[in-house]
Design a protein around this motif. Structure first.
Motif, short mmCIF file in Angstrom:
data_model
loop_
_atom_site.label_atom_id
_atom_site.label_comp_id
_atom_site.label_asym_id
_atom_site.label_seq_id
_atom_site.Cartn_x
_atom_site.Cartn_y
_atom_site.Cartn_z
N MET A 1 0.76 -1.01 0.00
CA MET A 1 0.06 0.11 -0.13
C MET A 1 0.79 1.14 -0.18
SD MET A 1 -3.05 0.52 2.60
CE MET A 1 -2.87 2.19 3.11
N THR A 2 0.27 2.15 -0.87
CA THR A 2 1.38 3.68 -0.69
C THR A 2 0.93 4.42 0.63
OG1 THR A 2 -0.57 4.53 -2.12
CG2 THR A 2 1.39 3.48 -3.21
N LYS A 3 1.99 5.30 0.83
CA LYS A 3 1.66 5.91 1.98
C LYS A 3 0.87 6.91 1.82
CE LYS A 3 5.02 8.78 4.75
NZ LYS A 3 6.50 8.91 4.77
N GLN A 4 -0.10 7.26 2.83
CA GLN A 4 -0.90 8.59 2.83
C GLN A 4 -0.49 9.64 2.59
OE1 GLN A 4 -4.74 8.85 3.94
NE2 GLN A 4 -4.73 6.91 2.74
N ARG A 5 -1.03 10.68 1.79
CA ARG A 5 -0.48 12.09 1.91
C ARG A 5 -1.04 12.62 3.09
NH1 ARG A 5 -3.93 16.02 1.33
NH2 ARG A 5 -5.58 16.00 -0.14
N GLY A 6 -0.16 13.65 3.51
CA GLY A 6 -0.71 14.54 4.90
C GLY A 6 -1.75 15.18 4.59
N LYS A 7 -2.40 15.70 5.55
CA LYS A 7 -3.27 16.63 5.36
C LYS A 7 -3.28 18.23 5.63
CE LYS A 7 -6.16 13.48 4.54
NZ LYS A 7 -6.72 12.40 5.60
N LEU A 8 -3.70 19.10 4.72
CA LEU A 8 -3.47 20.31 4.97
C LEU A 8 -4.79 21.06 5.73
CD1 LEU A 8 -1.53 22.73 4.31
CD2 LEU A 8 -2.88 23.15 2.06
N ILE A 9 -4.13 21.72 7.09
CA ILE A 9 -5.18 22.20 8.05
C ILE A 9 -5.02 23.50 8.15
CG2 ILE A 9 -6.19 21.91 10.14
CD1 ILE A 9 -4.45 19.03 10.09
N LEU A 10 -6.10 24.26 7.86
CA LEU A 10 -5.93 25.89 7.93
C LEU A 10 -6.71 26.34 9.00
CD1 LEU A 10 -5.37 28.86 6.60
CD2 LEU A 10 -7.25 28.22 5.30
N ILE A 11 -6.22 27.49 9.78
CA ILE A 11 -7.00 28.06 10.71
C ILE A 11 -7.14 29.59 10.40
CG2 ILE A 11 -7.22 28.89 13.22
CD1 ILE A 11 -6.20 26.08 14.06
N GLU A 12 -8.41 29.91 10.31
CA GLU A 12 -8.60 31.32 9.73
C GLU A 12 -9.25 32.07 10.81
OE1 GLU A 12 -7.52 33.35 7.42
OE2 GLU A 12 -7.21 32.14 5.69
N GLY A 13 -9.32 33.54 10.58
CA GLY A 13 -10.06 34.34 11.29
C GLY A 13 -9.63 35.82 11.55
N LEU A 14 -10.35 36.82 12.16
CA LEU A 14 -10.02 38.15 12.40
C LEU A 14 -8.83 38.01 13.24
CD1 LEU A 14 -13.45 39.71 12.88
CD2 LEU A 14 -11.90 39.68 11.04
N ASP A 15 -8.29 39.38 13.27
CA ASP A 15 -6.90 39.48 14.15
C ASP A 15 -7.43 39.07 15.58
OD1 ASP A 15 -4.51 40.98 12.56
OD2 ASP A 15 -6.72 41.48 11.82
N ARG A 16 -6.32 38.39 16.67
CA ARG A 16 -6.35 38.24 17.86
C ARG A 16 -7.55 37.26 18.14
NH1 ARG A 16 -1.12 40.59 18.65
NH2 ARG A 16 -1.21 41.94 17.38
N THR A 17 -8.02 36.45 17.53
CA THR A 17 -8.89 35.57 17.69
C THR A 17 -8.37 34.13 18.39
OG1 THR A 17 -9.07 34.88 15.51
CG2 THR A 17 -10.84 36.14 16.17
N GLY A 18 -7.29 34.15 18.19
CA GLY A 18 -6.59 32.94 18.90
C GLY A 18 -5.93 31.99 17.90
N LYS A 19 -5.71 32.48 16.70
CA LYS A 19 -5.18 31.63 15.50
C LYS A 19 -3.89 31.02 15.90
CE LYS A 19 -5.54 34.47 12.35
NZ LYS A 19 -5.88 35.85 13.47
N SER A 20 -2.95 32.11 15.96
CA SER A 20 -1.31 31.67 16.20
C SER A 20 -1.38 30.49 17.57
CB SER A 20 -0.66 32.75 16.57
OG SER A 20 -0.48 33.33 15.39
#
Ligand code: ADP
Ligand code: DGP
Ligand code: NA
Ligand code: NA
Length: 213
Positions: A1-20
């Motif tokens: 079986m071939t290796k699964q690719r990784g997943k791309l996970i995005l966190i968005e939002g306004l400034d200072r919503t706690g993204k970082s």
């Protein structure tokens, strides 16, 4: 079986919503199989220009130019992101294309509509899931708010509308955008919510092809 690719996970939002905060905690919890990439990436030459633009109100650039620099800054990491995903690594993104469209379109500059703003990001890797952090209360009491160019309550309201309008016009792809209400929630509570949403995405079997924006 071939290796699964990784997943791309995005966190968005306004400034200072706690993204970082949430991106770091998520990347930490995912462990060595995960990479964290933050946009704008201020460490590159293009990123240094963006940093000057954000921190120095007197630094003048046409709105079209700064938009394209933000986009170019995302393209700088494109090959690296592709490589990591195909190598089976997960990538956590702190902002990406949707911030690009929402912040630039919120300026209401003639000609810079959502489609125009999106165009320069077409071809970048499409996230497998996007978590949109929303704080119903104002973020302006959060530490650091107001230090940078876009951190003004009236402009943030316009960005909020643009994010919502954008997610509506994305149509079926909107299934991949999940709103996370962070109002009155502690960092730990939000982290658990983020984890509960991300975990099923990690387990989803997927072929190795990457789709693009
Ligand atoms: P962003 O990356 O969205 O601008 P940050 O993660 O830098 O936001 O957080 C902004 C500030 O708010 C930081 O001082 C952070 O410690 C604080 N913060 C983040 N999440 C929460 C939360 N759930 N409750 C209270 N304060 C928070
Ligand atoms: P941050 O480092 O996450 O606080 O982001 C810096 C600021 O830049 C923030 O106010 C959001 C804004 N921003 C992020 N991406 C883009 C973009 O592509 N275009 C524009 N105009 N602004 C952006
Ligand atoms: Na900011
Ligand atoms: Na941040």
């Amino acid at each position: 079986m071939t290796k699964q690719r990784g997943k791309l996970i995005l966190i968005e939002g306004l400034d200072r919503t706690g993204k970082s905060t949430q991106c770091s905690l998520l990347a930490e919890r995912l462990g060595e199989r995960a990479h964290l990439i933050k946009f704008p990436d201020r460490t590159t030459g293009i990123g240094a220009l963006i940093n000057t633009y954000l921190t120095d109100e007197a630094f003048a650039l046409p709105d079209e130019s700064i938009h394209l620099l933000f986009s170019a800054n995302r393209w700088e990491q494109h090959a690296a992101i592709e490589g990591m995903l195909l190598a089976g690594q997960h990538v956590v993104l702190d902002r990406y294309v949707y911030s690009g469209v929402a912040y630039s379109a919120a300026k209401h500059v003639p000609g810079m509509d959502r489609e125009w703003c999106y165009a320069s990001d077409r071809g970048l890797v499409r996230p497998d899931v996007t978590l949109f952090l929303v704080n119903q209360e104002s973020n302006d009491t959060r530490s650091g708010f107001g230090e940078e160019r876009y951190e003004k309550a009236a402009f943030q309201e316009r960005v909020r509308s643009e994010f919502h309008a954008l997610f509506e016009t994305l149509g079926p792809r909107c299934d991949e955008v999940v709103t996370v209400d962070v109002t009155g929630r502690s960092i730990q509570q939000v982290q658990q919510q983020v984890w509960d949403l991300v975990q099923p995405v990690l387990d989803e079997p997927i072929d190795s092809t990457l789709s693009t924006l």
